[in-house]
Design a protein around this motif. Structure first.
Motif, PDB file in Angstrom:
ATOM      1  N   THR A 178       0.821  -1.224   0.000  1.00  0.00           N
ATOM      2  CA  THR A 178       0.000   0.000   0.000  1.00  0.00           C
ATOM      3  C   THR A 178       0.846   1.260   0.000  1.00  0.00           C
ATOM      4  O   THR A 178       0.486   2.253  -0.622  1.00  0.00           O
ATOM      5  N   GLU A 179       1.992   1.239   0.698  1.00  0.00           N
ATOM      6  CA  GLU A 179       2.824   2.429   0.800  1.00  0.00           C
ATOM      7  C   GLU A 179       4.012   2.406  -0.153  1.00  0.00           C
ATOM      8  O   GLU A 179       4.644   3.443  -0.375  1.00  0.00           O
ATOM      9  N   SER A 221       7.070   5.537  -1.241  1.00  0.00           N
ATOM     10  CA  SER A 221       6.661   5.859  -2.603  1.00  0.00           C
ATOM     11  C   SER A 221       5.440   6.750  -2.633  1.00  0.00           C
ATOM     12  O   SER A 221       5.291   7.604  -3.517  1.00  0.00           O
ATOM     13  N   LEU A 222       4.539   6.592  -1.667  1.00  0.00           N
ATOM     14  CA  LEU A 222       3.283   7.325  -1.687  1.00  0.00           C
ATOM     15  C   LEU A 222       3.200   8.457  -0.673  1.00  0.00           C
ATOM     16  O   LEU A 222       2.201   9.167  -0.632  1.00  0.00           O
ATOM     17  N   GLY A 223       4.219   8.629   0.147  1.00  0.00           N
ATOM     18  CA  GLY A 223       4.096   9.699   1.123  1.00  0.00           C
ATOM     19  C   GLY A 223       5.351   9.934   1.931  1.00  0.00           C
ATOM     20  O   GLY A 223       6.319   9.160   1.877  1.00  0.00           O
ATOM     21  N   ARG A 238       3.302  16.281   6.896  1.00  0.00           N
ATOM     22  CA  ARG A 238       3.098  15.039   6.171  1.00  0.00           C
ATOM     23  C   ARG A 238       2.602  15.333   4.763  1.00  0.00           C
ATOM     24  O   ARG A 238       2.003  16.386   4.512  1.00  0.00           O
ATOM     25  N   GLY A 239       2.879  14.425   3.886  1.00  0.00           N
ATOM     26  CA  GLY A 239       2.414  14.540   2.510  1.00  0.00           C
ATOM     27  C   GLY A 239       2.079  13.168   1.952  1.00  0.00           C
ATOM     28  O   GLY A 239       2.794  12.191   2.220  1.00  0.00           O
ATOM     29  N   VAL A 240       0.984  13.095   1.196  1.00  0.00           N
ATOM     30  CA  VAL A 240       0.530  11.839   0.615  1.00  0.00           C
ATOM     31  C   VAL A 240       0.178  12.079  -0.850  1.00  0.00           C
ATOM     32  O   VAL A 240      -0.500  13.066  -1.173  1.00  0.00           O
TER      33      VAL A 240
END
Length: 477
Positions: A306-307, A335-337, A363-365
């Motif tokens: 998932t991440e 990879s995603l956040g 944080r960043g997603v």
């Protein structure tokens, strides 16, 4: 001075020195010294297992057989000669006599059958005789003790009533119990003397007389803190587990050691109670503390469906301002956040146990459906009301900006700005004695978090969280 360290026994602990006085001929006095333990030869704190070299018994009562087999000193290889086999059998007979004496069979004899062949299995012929019992037990206290302490000594004495088997482990355990009762009531320097045993072969009984030296009743006073520490004195003084004038007890010292250890600041902890009082009659307590490393760094990697692929790292600075506080910086990127959080913790704010925790994070997603950037700041304060119950109160502000790619395709708003204020209130009940090895107790947690969110959409909410964990030991040792 009374020295109590994590790796040592309580002050004055000693094995009882037992002596036989008349009435019984041929009983090996060394047996009453505890030279034989009823559960095997101890080496490095663990019982030595029985070897595989075969041996048989004749006349040994069945209830004693299993424990007896654990104390017989044999070899895992065959004897090299008949003489070697006889020597081994004689040694096993001696060990068995020691074991039987420790179990109260002071007149027992063990004779090995004559071995004529190197391949013969040694056979020990046992005559246990009558098991000796305790006919009378007295305790003599050298020193003045109060009535409450005297009653507690009598309570301990009742655990080995007249008529009990005269087992060495039980006799030694009662000696330790007398010392513990004295120390629990403030006699920090209590020591044990001899335990005299008067045995009668005719009646198969033993009269025991314990001797203990109480020493003065100790009341604790000031705490002496080393001068070469980076921690400020008030941050250590708040850990003191007694009020000046309180009576000494082992639990008081243990509680102080636990508090010092839980700070995470010290590699070595020593606590010494002075053997002479100050002018006010109280006994000072000196600390010996060895500070550990102030900084630590850790890093790791992860792989998630998932991440994606990720890495994380943590930097920790202990005792940042000399008040036992800490600053932790944690970062993670996948990879995603991405996530970056800084946490500051100040323990014992104003009183022992009250802890202030402040945090700030970014944080960043990025996903196929939306992107999110957020920032969160807040603080909480936790206050224990006893060793098991803690209440916490916090306030947090969380600001986010979300870009919805599906909405962009439909020609609607591209971004959504939102600010959320939350006020979590939590309570924790924890009766687990050993967090690293929980074998009993309960953990209960409940939290109520009211909040309000404003911005692109406005709403109020209340989030309720509960959890319960019960620990029970399901198998015997």
């Amino acid at each position: 001075m009374v020295k109590t360290r994590s790796s040592s026994r309580l002050p004055g602990t000693a094995r009882p020195r037992l002596s036989l006085a008349g009435g019984l001929v041929g009983i090996p006095v060394a047996l009453m010294l505890g030279a034989c333990a009823s559960h095997g030869t101890v080496a490095g704190g663990q019982a030595t297992p029985a070897r595989t070299y075969p041996i048989t018994f004749e006349g040994l009562p069945k209830p004693l057989r299993e424990d007896a087999e654990t104390v017989i000193t044999t070899n895992d290889t065959a004897p090299t000669s008949v003489l070697d086999a006889r020597r081994r059998a004689s040694r096993a007979a001696s060990d068995l006599e020691d074991f039987l004496a420790a179990e109260g069979y002071f007149a027992a004899t063990v004779v090995p059958d004559l071995i004529e062949s190197v391949n013969a299995v040694p056979n020990l012929v046992v005559s246990t005789g009558e098991r000796f019992t305790i006919s009378r037990l007295d305790i003599r206290v050298d020193g003045e003790i109060d009535a409450v302490t005297q009653d507690r000594l009598e309570d301990a004495r009742a655990t080995l009533p007249d008529g009990s088997p005269a087992r060495t482990p039980d006799i030694e355990a009662l000696d330790r119990a007398f010392l513990m009762r004295l120390r629990e009531n403030g006699y920090a320097f209590a020591t044990s003397g001899t335990v005299d045993a008067l045995a009668s072969r005719a009646e198969a009984t033993v009269e025991l007389t314990y001797s203990v030296v109480s020493g003065p009743r100790v009341t604790l006073g000031r705490m002496i803190i080393p001068e070469d520490l980076s921690t400020r004195d008030p941050a250590i003084e708040v850990l003191r587990s007694w009020k000046p004038g309180d009576a000494y007890s082992p639990e008081t010292v243990t509680r102080l050691r636990t508090r010092l250890r839980n700070t995470g600041l010290y590699n070595g902890i020593g606590i010494d109670v002075a053997d002479t009082p100050d002018a006010d009659g109280t006994y000072p307590v000196a600390l010996q503390l060895s500070e550990g490393k102030k900084r630590s760094v850790s890093a790791g990697a992860s792989l998630s469906t998932t991440e994606g692929v990720g890495v994380d790292a943590t930097w920790l600075r202990r005792n940042l301002t000399g008040r036992g506080d800490s600053l932790r910086v944690e970062g993670a990127a996948a990879s995603l956040g991405r996530d970056l959080k800084t946490t500051y913790e100040l323990p014992n704010l104003g009183r022992f146990g009250r802890t202030l925790t402040a945090e700030a994070g970014l944080r960043g997603v990025e996903t196929d459906a939306y992107d999110l950037q957020g920032a969160k700041v807040g603080a909480s304060i936790a206050q224990p009301f006893n060793s098991q119950f803690t209440v916490s109160l916090g306030a947090y502000v969380d600001a986010t900006r979300t870009t919805d790619y599906r909405a962009r395709i439909l020609g609607t708003s591209r971004t959504l700005d939102q600010v959320t204020l939350s006020l979590p209130v939590g309570a924790t009940y924890d009766s687990v004695k050993d967090p690293l090895d929980p074998q009993g107790g309960n953990r209960l947690f409940a939290s109520v978090e009211p909040g309000i969110s404003v911005g692109g959409a406005q709403s109020t909410y209340t989030r309720v969280l509960t959890s319960a964990t019960v620990y029970r030991k399901v198998s015997a040792d």
